[in-house]
Design a protein around this motif. Structure first.
Motif, short mmCIF file in Angstrom:
data_model
loop_
_atom_site.label_atom_id
_atom_site.label_comp_id
_atom_site.label_asym_id
_atom_site.label_seq_id
_atom_site.Cartn_x
_atom_site.Cartn_y
_atom_site.Cartn_z
N GLN A 21 35.20 44.68 35.85
CA GLN A 21 35.69 44.65 37.23
C GLN A 21 34.54 44.78 38.23
O GLN A 21 34.45 44.00 39.18
CB GLN A 21 36.70 45.77 37.45
N GLU A 25 33.33 41.86 40.83
CA GLU A 25 33.35 42.14 42.27
C GLU A 25 31.98 41.86 42.88
O GLU A 25 31.89 41.27 43.96
CB GLU A 25 33.76 43.59 42.52
N VAL A 28 31.46 38.03 42.99
CA VAL A 28 32.26 37.41 44.06
C VAL A 28 31.58 37.64 45.40
O VAL A 28 31.46 36.73 46.22
CB VAL A 28 33.71 37.96 44.06
N ILE A 38 30.59 32.91 40.42
CA ILE A 38 31.87 33.38 39.87
C ILE A 38 32.13 32.70 38.53
O ILE A 38 32.55 33.35 37.57
CB ILE A 38 33.02 33.11 40.87
N VAL A 81 42.72 29.97 37.28
CA VAL A 81 43.83 30.93 37.24
C VAL A 81 44.18 31.24 35.80
O VAL A 81 44.36 32.40 35.43
CB VAL A 81 45.05 30.40 38.03
N THR A 84 41.48 33.56 34.33
CA THR A 84 41.57 34.95 34.79
C THR A 84 42.77 35.64 34.17
O THR A 84 42.66 36.79 33.74
CB THR A 84 41.61 35.04 36.33
N THR A 90 43.52 39.49 37.61
CA THR A 90 44.25 38.81 38.67
C THR A 90 43.28 38.51 39.80
O THR A 90 42.24 39.17 39.93
CB THR A 90 45.41 39.67 39.24
N MET A 91 43.62 37.52 40.58
CA MET A 91 42.81 37.21 41.77
C MET A 91 43.53 37.79 42.98
O MET A 91 44.75 37.78 43.04
CB MET A 91 42.68 35.69 41.95
N GLN A 92 42.74 38.29 43.91
CA GLN A 92 43.31 38.87 45.12
C GLN A 92 42.52 38.33 46.30
O GLN A 92 41.29 38.39 46.31
CB GLN A 92 43.22 40.38 45.08
N LEU A 93 43.23 37.82 47.29
CA LEU A 93 42.58 37.32 48.50
C LEU A 93 42.81 38.33 49.61
O LEU A 93 43.92 38.80 49.82
CB LEU A 93 43.17 35.97 48.89
#
Length: 102
Positions: A21, A25, A28, A38, A81, A84, A90-93
């Motif tokens: 994680q 992060e 990204v 990424i 997707v 991941t 999960t992807m978070q915007l």
């Protein structure tokens, strides 16, 4: 005296979910805006886990996955997707800070 150097591989240090994680992060955040960092980071995570199993889970060949996650790769958003999700991520915007240049 000759100094021996070994190749550093991020996958060797991605031992826990927290390691993964934090690594993702950072990648990204540091990505130049084209997704290349990424993609490479997801490749590192895939190698730290089980690359062949991941390829099967997302429905591509091992070589296809390697190409998709390479510097030259250009995977579809759908494949990203799938990757991941198969990695348990999960992807978070979220909104960018106002100080971030557009």
């Amino acid at each position: 005296m000759t100094e021996q150097l070994s190749r550093w591989d991020a996958a060797d240090y991605l031992n826990t979910d927290e390691d993964i994680q934090l690594y993702l992060e950072a990648c990204v955040e540091d990505d130049p805006g084209d997704g290349s960092l990424i993609r490479l980071a997801l490749g590192d995570v895939a190698r730290a886990r089980n690359f062949s199993e991941l390829a099967r889970d997302v429905g591509v060949s091992r070589e296809g996955l390697r190409k998709a996650l390479s510097v030259e790769g250009n995977p579809s958003f759908a494949l990203m997707v799938k990757i991941t999700h198969a990695l348990g991520l999960t992807m978070q915007l979220t909104s960018m800070p106002e100080s971030h240049p557009n």
